[in-house]
Design a protein around this motif. Structure first.
Motif, PDB file in Angstrom:
ATOM      1  N   ALA A  57      -7.583  -3.412  -4.845  1.00 13.75           N
ATOM      2  CA  ALA A  57      -6.815  -3.154  -6.060  1.00 13.75           C
ATOM      3  C   ALA A  57      -5.430  -3.748  -5.871  1.00 13.75           C
ATOM      4  CB  ALA A  57      -6.720  -1.660  -6.334  1.00 13.75           C
ATOM      5  N   ALA A  58      -4.930  -4.449  -6.875  1.00 12.99           N
ATOM      6  CA  ALA A  58      -3.617  -5.108  -6.805  1.00 12.99           C
ATOM      7  C   ALA A  58      -2.638  -4.384  -7.725  1.00 12.99           C
ATOM      8  CB  ALA A  58      -3.736  -6.577  -7.194  1.00 12.99           C
ATOM      9  N   VAL A  59      -1.519  -3.876  -7.154  1.00 11.00           N
ATOM     10  CA  VAL A  59      -0.488  -3.165  -7.921  1.00 11.00           C
ATOM     11  C   VAL A  59       0.852  -3.837  -7.661  1.00 11.00           C
ATOM     12  CG1 VAL A  59       0.697  -0.975  -8.288  1.00 11.00           C
ATOM     13  CG2 VAL A  59      -1.761  -1.000  -7.789  1.00 11.00           C
ATOM     14  N   GLU A  60       1.563  -4.161  -8.731  1.00  5.12           N
ATOM     15  CA  GLU A  60       2.878  -4.795  -8.592  1.00  5.12           C
ATOM     16  C   GLU A  60       3.963  -3.722  -8.483  1.00  5.12           C
ATOM     17  OE1 GLU A  60       3.649  -7.528 -11.715  1.00  5.12           O
ATOM     18  OE2 GLU A  60       2.260  -9.056 -10.952  1.00  5.12           O
ATOM     19  N   ALA A  61       4.978  -4.042  -7.652  1.00  8.24           N
ATOM     20  CA  ALA A  61       6.130  -3.144  -7.496  1.00  8.24           C
ATOM     21  C   ALA A  61       7.396  -3.979  -7.367  1.00  8.24           C
ATOM     22  CB  ALA A  61       5.945  -2.258  -6.279  1.00  8.24           C
ATOM     23  N   THR A  62       8.493  -3.398  -7.771  1.00  8.36           N
ATOM     24  CA  THR A  62       9.798  -4.069  -7.670  1.00  8.36           C
ATOM     25  C   THR A  62      10.691  -3.260  -6.732  1.00  8.36           C
ATOM     26  OG1 THR A  62       9.582  -4.868  -9.929  1.00  8.36           O
ATOM     27  CG2 THR A  62      11.773  -4.937  -8.951  1.00  8.36           C
ATOM     28  N   THR A  63      11.260  -3.945  -5.757  1.00  8.23           N
ATOM     29  CA  THR A  63      12.137  -3.274  -4.799  1.00  8.23           C
ATOM     30  C   THR A  63      13.462  -2.924  -5.464  1.00  8.23           C
ATOM     31  OG1 THR A  63      13.126  -5.321  -4.008  1.00  8.23           O
ATOM     32  CG2 THR A  63      11.064  -4.607  -2.953  1.00  8.23           C
TER      33      THR A  63
END
Length: 485
Positions: free
Chosen positions: A154-160
């Motif tokens: 599963a691919a989940v995007e996140a922003t630091t």
């Protein structure tokens, strides 16, 4: 030569087995697909939960080198940036496919605040965020400590907090899904042949039991054919199914056939008997005439010849009626037919004949004029033979039919004998001379012709004395209407 595979039992068993096999294979494939999809979705959900957890840590500001990643053999994790460079990866991961990058070694990636380090190095960077988009799912494989297995990623995007966008790929093992599918598939491969054998055997036995009465019917019919004994009957099952109805219908057919053969035999015997008398008489007279010409009874010989001719004509007409000869489709004037028969053929009769027309117009009937004239003539012959003083013929319409009634004042017909007189070669007056009484075919021919024309012929008692014969025929207009429908 008998071929067992062509029997009904074999075809029924084979057909049932094929149908069940197709149904089970289709159902098995559907079950495997549903099971695989369900377990794959569960693995995807597990991978999504893991990816969401790692992405949340990243969004909260946890540095990439301090992430607490799950064990690689349970949930391998790979973090990549927008350029597909690996930023973090689970320990002991030797190889991976289906994730963001085939690389398993982290690389140093620049952050978004490197260029502004002098201006903002002491500011609080705040919090990042996790993308709310639906995760992307892929299938791949991972090698951990030399062991390769299939995983659902599963691919989940996140922003630091510093504004760098990364993608977290987390995997969940598909070993459970593969093991369950393999187990179910193996069970199906073992159970399907056994089930098909059971289906074929049960179908064979049930069909054999159901068709056992049919075999009994066949054997009995073969025995009847071999013995020519139409008095035998096939066994009737006690059930109320199609086989029982077949047996009953077969017995009814045998009964009708036996009755028909019996009638034919009686007909041949009676015809032979009736023909023997005039032929013998004629031969005797001719032999006497040949030896002593002065003793030849020409009038008697002619009378015997005429009687023989009439008898042969009656027999031929009965044969044509039995063969199913259809009457003509002409239109016959009932009144004119009666008057012609009375005037031309009965003028010299023993008793007078009167005609009474009770219809407003002459009824018109459909059929063969010759055959209908034969009926009226036979009825007049019979009435004059038994009448005491007079015969009356009436013509009328009643209930959409033409009715021709022939009445005499003779002794009448006993009620118990009113159907029997229409049988062939039946004569009630046993004391009557054969030459006067005929062969007993006139009324039988009259009724057969009436039935062929869609009518009826019955006899009732007259008013006081005598008998009344009523011929009822459908009107021509009604017959044409029925044929047109």
């Amino acid at each position: 030569m008998r071929r067992p595979w062509r029997s009904v039992r074999s075809r029924a068993a084979l057909g049932a087995t094929v149908v069940v096999a197709v149904a089970l294979v289709a159902a098995g494939i559907a079950v495997l697909l549903v099971l695989r999809t369900s377990l794959t979705d569960q693995a995807g959900l597990q991978a999504e939960v893991t990816a969401q957890g790692v992405a949340s840590d990243i969004a909260l500001g946890t540095s990439l080198d301090q992430l607490d990643l799950p064990d690689a053999d349970e949930n391998p994790v790979q973090v990549v940036d927008e350029d597909r460079r690996v930023l973090a990866v689970s320990d002991d991961l030797d190889a991976i496919s289906g994730a963001g990058s085939p690389q398993v070694e982290p690389t140093t990636a620049p952050t978004s605040d490197d260029d502004d380090d002098d201006d903002h190095g002491d500011d609080d960077p705040g919090k990042g965020q996790v993308s709310g988009d639906t995760p992307q799912f892929t299938s791949g494989a991972a090698t951990v400590d030399g062991t390769t297995a299939d995983y659902r990623f599963a691919a989940v995007e996140a922003t630091t907090p510093t504004g760098v966008t990364v993608t977290v790929y987390a995997g969940a093992p598909l070993a459970t899904e593969q093991g369950a599918v393999s187990t179910v598939r193996g069970a199906m491969l073992v159970g399907l042949p056994a089930l098909l054998v059971v289906v074929a055997a049960v179908t064979w036995l049930v069909t054999r039991r159901a068709l056992r009465p049919v075999e009994g019917i066949r054997r009995e019919m073969a025995a009847i054919t071999a013995s020519e004994d139409l008095g035998r009957r096939v066994p009737e099952p006690s059930s109320y199914d199609e086989v029982a109805r077949l047996a009953r219908t077969t017995n009814e057919t045998l009964a009708a056939l036996e009755a028909s053969v019996d009638r034919q035999r009686r007909f041949v015997a009676d015809a032979s008997h009736e023909l023997r008398s005039p032929i013998a008489s004629l031969r005797t007279q001719l032999e006497v005439g040949a030896a002593h010409s002065e003793l030849l009874d020409v009038d008697g010989a002619v009378a015997d010849t005429v009687r023989l001719q009439h008898l042969a004509a009656d027999l031929l007409l009965l044969a044509r009626l039995d063969a199913g000869e259809r009457p003509g489709r002409g239109t016959v004037d009932a009144e004119a037919l009666v008057r012609e028969e009375v005037s031309q053929r009965r003028a010299a009769g023993r008793v007078p004949v009167t005609v009474r027309v009770q219809a407003a117009g002459s009824p018109q009937v459909a059929g063969s004029r010759g055959q209908l004239a034969r009926v009226v003539g036979n009825l007049l012959d019979n009435a004059q033979r038994h009448a005491a003083t007079a015969v009356e013929v009436s013509v009328r319409e009643e209930d959409g039919r033409a009715v021709i009634a022939v009445a005499d004042d003779g002794p009448g017909v006993p009620e118990a004998e009113r159907e029997r007189i229409f049988e062939r070669f039946v004569r009630l007056d046993d004391a009557r001379a054969r030459d006067e009484g005929g062969a007993g075919l006139g009324l039988a021919i009259a009724r057969d012709v009436a039935l062929r024309h869609g009518g009826t012929l019955t006899v009732t008692a007259g008013e006081g004395v005598g008998a009344v014969f009523e011929l009822r025929l459908p009107l021509a207009a009604q017959v044409v209407g029925d044929r047109g429908q």
